[in-house]
Design a protein around this motif. Structure first.
Motif, PDB file in Angstrom:
ATOM      1  N   GLY A  75     -14.315   7.578  -0.386  1.00 17.25           N
ATOM      2  CA  GLY A  75     -14.836   7.251   1.080  1.00 17.25           C
ATOM      3  C   GLY A  75     -14.104   6.721   1.988  1.00 17.25           C
ATOM      4  N   GLU A  76     -14.351   6.512   3.278  1.00 21.12           N
ATOM      5  CA  GLU A  76     -13.805   6.030   4.281  1.00 21.12           C
ATOM      6  C   GLU A  76     -13.448   4.492   3.760  1.00 21.12           C
ATOM      7  OE1 GLU A  76     -14.031   5.071   9.010  1.00 21.12           O
ATOM      8  OE2 GLU A  76     -15.253   6.631   8.249  1.00 21.12           O
ATOM      9  N   LYS A  77     -14.379   3.743   3.588  1.00 19.85           N
ATOM     10  CA  LYS A  77     -14.086   2.232   3.171  1.00 19.85           C
ATOM     11  C   LYS A  77     -13.398   2.090   2.243  1.00 19.85           C
ATOM     12  CE  LYS A  77     -16.694  -2.230   2.308  1.00 19.85           C
ATOM     13  NZ  LYS A  77     -17.813  -2.616   2.379  1.00 19.85           N
ATOM     14  N   GLY A  78     -13.341   3.038   0.957  1.00 19.23           N
ATOM     15  CA  GLY A  78     -12.536   2.824  -0.099  1.00 19.23           C
ATOM     16  C   GLY A  78     -10.986   3.439  -0.042  1.00 19.23           C
ATOM     17  N   THR A  79     -11.053   4.169   0.883  1.00 22.49           N
ATOM     18  CA  THR A  79      -9.797   4.981   1.439  1.00 22.49           C
ATOM     19  C   THR A  79      -8.967   3.873   2.277  1.00 22.49           C
ATOM     20  OG1 THR A  79     -10.534   7.391   1.273  1.00 22.49           O
ATOM     21  CG2 THR A  79      -8.349   6.868   2.644  1.00 22.49           C
ATOM     22  N   ARG A  80      -9.503   3.221   2.961  1.00 23.85           N
ATOM     23  CA  ARG A  80      -8.914   2.304   3.965  1.00 23.85           C
ATOM     24  C   ARG A  80      -8.619   1.101   3.085  1.00 23.85           C
ATOM     25  NH1 ARG A  80     -13.315   0.535   6.938  1.00 23.85           N
ATOM     26  NH2 ARG A  80     -13.087   2.578   7.828  1.00 23.85           N
ATOM     27  N   ARG A  81      -9.215   0.736   2.190  1.00 24.43           N
ATOM     28  CA  ARG A  81      -8.939  -0.623   1.551  1.00 24.43           C
ATOM     29  C   ARG A  81      -7.721   0.134   0.540  1.00 24.43           C
ATOM     30  NH1 ARG A  81     -13.439  -1.296  -1.543  1.00 24.43           N
ATOM     31  NH2 ARG A  81     -12.975   0.114  -3.179  1.00 24.43           N
ATOM     32  N   PHE A  82      -7.640   1.236   0.002  1.00 23.96           N
ATOM     33  CA  PHE A  82      -6.588   1.842  -0.915  1.00 23.96           C
ATOM     34  C   PHE A  82      -5.311   1.538  -0.114  1.00 23.96           C
ATOM     35  CE2 PHE A  82      -3.764   5.356  -1.888  1.00 23.96           C
ATOM     36  CZ  PHE A  82      -3.305   5.015  -3.222  1.00 23.96           C
ATOM     37  N   LEU A  83      -5.309   2.218   1.115  1.00 24.47           N
ATOM     38  CA  LEU A  83      -4.107   2.232   2.036  1.00 24.47           C
ATOM     39  C   LEU A  83      -3.598   0.914   2.575  1.00 24.47           C
ATOM     40  CD1 LEU A  83      -5.078   5.134   4.241  1.00 24.47           C
ATOM     41  CD2 LEU A  83      -3.515   5.007   2.522  1.00 24.47           C
ATOM     42  N   VAL A  84      -4.525  -0.289   2.523  1.00 20.01           N
ATOM     43  CA  VAL A  84      -3.965  -1.538   2.799  1.00 20.01           C
ATOM     44  C   VAL A  84      -3.393  -2.134   1.722  1.00 20.01           C
ATOM     45  CG1 VAL A  84      -5.038  -3.802   3.176  1.00 20.01           C
ATOM     46  CG2 VAL A  84      -5.875  -1.834   4.744  1.00 20.01           C
ATOM     47  N   GLU A  85      -3.836  -1.915   0.411  1.00 23.33           N
ATOM     48  CA  GLU A  85      -3.375  -2.387  -0.797  1.00 23.33           C
ATOM     49  C   GLU A  85      -2.120  -1.790  -1.047  1.00 23.33           C
ATOM     50  OE1 GLU A  85      -6.516  -1.922  -3.773  1.00 23.33           O
ATOM     51  OE2 GLU A  85      -7.591  -3.239  -2.883  1.00 23.33           O
ATOM     52  N   GLU A  86      -2.069  -0.556  -0.824  1.00 23.42           N
ATOM     53  CA  GLU A  86      -0.506   0.233  -1.150  1.00 23.42           C
ATOM     54  C   GLU A  86       0.297  -0.090  -0.106  1.00 23.42           C
ATOM     55  OE1 GLU A  86       1.626   3.174  -2.959  1.00 23.42           O
ATOM     56  OE2 GLU A  86      -0.120   1.999  -3.500  1.00 23.42           O
ATOM     57  N   ARG A  87       0.096  -0.283   1.313  1.00 22.05           N
ATOM     58  CA  ARG A  87       0.906  -0.849   2.010  1.00 22.05           C
ATOM     59  C   ARG A  87       1.569  -2.312   1.695  1.00 22.05           C
ATOM     60  NH1 ARG A  87       2.136   0.651   7.244  1.00 22.05           N
ATOM     61  NH2 ARG A  87       0.616   2.062   7.387  1.00 22.05           N
ATOM     62  N   GLU A  88       0.586  -3.170   1.093  1.00 30.58           N
ATOM     63  CA  GLU A  88       1.192  -4.394   0.833  1.00 30.58           C
ATOM     64  C   GLU A  88       2.001  -4.254  -0.302  1.00 30.58           C
ATOM     65  OE1 GLU A  88      -2.781  -6.436  -0.105  1.00 30.58           O
ATOM     66  OE2 GLU A  88      -2.991  -6.834   2.041  1.00 30.58           O
ATOM     67  N   ARG A  89       1.822  -3.626  -1.311  1.00 33.33           N
ATOM     68  CA  ARG A  89       2.658  -3.047  -2.515  1.00 33.33           C
ATOM     69  C   ARG A  89       3.822  -2.751  -2.063  1.00 33.33           C
ATOM     70  NH1 ARG A  89       3.794   0.671  -6.417  1.00 33.33           N
ATOM     71  NH2 ARG A  89       2.637   1.987  -5.284  1.00 33.33           N
ATOM     72  N   LEU A  90       3.833  -1.516  -1.189  1.00 38.21           N
ATOM     73  CA  LEU A  90       5.163  -1.166  -0.924  1.00 38.21           C
ATOM     74  C   LEU A  90       5.915  -1.979  -0.054  1.00 38.21           C
ATOM     75  CD1 LEU A  90       4.015   2.480   0.203  1.00 38.21           C
ATOM     76  CD2 LEU A  90       5.290   1.815  -1.723  1.00 38.21           C
ATOM     77  N   ALA A  91       5.479  -3.015   0.853  1.00 36.11           N
ATOM     78  CA  ALA A  91       5.941  -3.912   1.268  1.00 36.11           C
ATOM     79  C   ALA A  91       7.060  -4.828   0.720  1.00 36.11           C
ATOM     80  CB  ALA A  91       5.006  -4.851   2.397  1.00 36.11           C
ATOM     81  N   GLU A  92       6.265  -5.145  -0.847  1.00 37.57           N
ATOM     82  CA  GLU A  92       7.086  -5.940  -1.450  1.00 37.57           C
ATOM     83  C   GLU A  92       7.997  -5.369  -2.130  1.00 37.57           C
ATOM     84  OE1 GLU A  92       4.326  -7.324  -4.477  1.00 37.57           O
ATOM     85  OE2 GLU A  92       2.898  -8.476  -3.075  1.00 37.57           O
ATOM     86  N   LEU A  93       7.889  -4.049  -2.480  1.00 37.93           N
ATOM     87  CA  LEU A  93       8.945  -3.082  -3.256  1.00 37.93           C
ATOM     88  C   LEU A  93      10.153  -2.772  -2.114  1.00 37.93           C
ATOM     89  CD1 LEU A  93       6.612  -0.785  -5.205  1.00 37.93           C
ATOM     90  CD2 LEU A  93       8.107  -2.794  -6.117  1.00 37.93           C
ATOM     91  N   PRO A 107      11.215  -4.105   1.236  1.00 32.05           N
ATOM     92  CA  PRO A 107      11.117  -5.155   2.212  1.00 32.05           C
ATOM     93  C   PRO A 107      11.754  -4.730   3.644  1.00 32.05           C
ATOM     94  CG  PRO A 107      12.507  -5.854   0.626  1.00 32.05           C
ATOM     95  CD  PRO A 107      11.886  -4.704   0.035  1.00 32.05           C
ATOM     96  N   ASP A 108      12.545  -3.617   3.463  1.00 32.55           N
ATOM     97  CA  ASP A 108      13.016  -3.233   4.932  1.00 32.55           C
ATOM     98  C   ASP A 108      12.244  -2.083   5.384  1.00 32.55           C
ATOM     99  OD1 ASP A 108      13.633  -1.194   3.224  1.00 32.55           O
ATOM    100  OD2 ASP A 108      15.682  -1.099   3.887  1.00 32.55           O
ATOM    101  N   GLY A 109      11.031  -1.889   4.784  1.00 30.44           N
ATOM    102  CA  GLY A 109      10.215  -0.693   5.486  1.00 30.44           C
ATOM    103  C   GLY A 109      10.497   0.628   5.063  1.00 30.44           C
ATOM    104  N   THR A 110      11.863   0.693   4.475  1.00 29.93           N
ATOM    105  CA  THR A 110      12.160   2.132   4.062  1.00 29.93           C
ATOM    106  C   THR A 110      11.911   2.478   2.614  1.00 29.93           C
ATOM    107  OG1 THR A 110      13.782   2.039   5.639  1.00 29.93           O
ATOM    108  CG2 THR A 110      14.031   3.841   4.226  1.00 29.93           C
ATOM    109  N   VAL A 111      11.101   3.597   2.486  1.00 34.54           N
ATOM    110  CA  VAL A 111      10.674   3.868   1.039  1.00 34.54           C
ATOM    111  C   VAL A 111      11.794   4.782   0.636  1.00 34.54           C
ATOM    112  CG1 VAL A 111       9.122   5.085  -0.508  1.00 34.54           C
ATOM    113  CG2 VAL A 111       8.036   3.641   1.346  1.00 34.54           C
TER     114      VAL A 111
END
Length: 62
Positions: free
Chosen positions: A20-38, A40-44
């Motif tokens: 759902g929209e709320k769950g998807t938004r939460r997933f993307l926020v959490e994924e963005r935070e996880r990727l920022a840690e992995l 840090p220069d913003g390039t995957v």
């Protein structure tokens, strides 16, 4: 690729879209935070493995 592009590409995978929209938004926020840690220069950095199968047809029957 940038973290934003990587996250946009996730839209092609429907596994999290059923949240759902709320769950998807939460997933993307959490994924963005996880990727920022992995990444840090913003390039995957991603590796892709590709398999190619070829079928050979005998051609038309005369």
């Amino acid at each position: 690729m940038s973290v934003g592009t990587h996250l946009a590409d996730l839209g092609s995978h429907s596994a999290f879209l059923v949240l759902g929209e709320k769950g998807t938004r939460r997933f993307l926020v959490e994924e963005r935070e996880r990727l920022a840690e992995l990444f840090p220069d913003g390039t995957v950095e991603e590796s892709y493995a590709v398999d190619l199968d070829v079928a050979v047809s005998p051609g038309p029957v005369s």
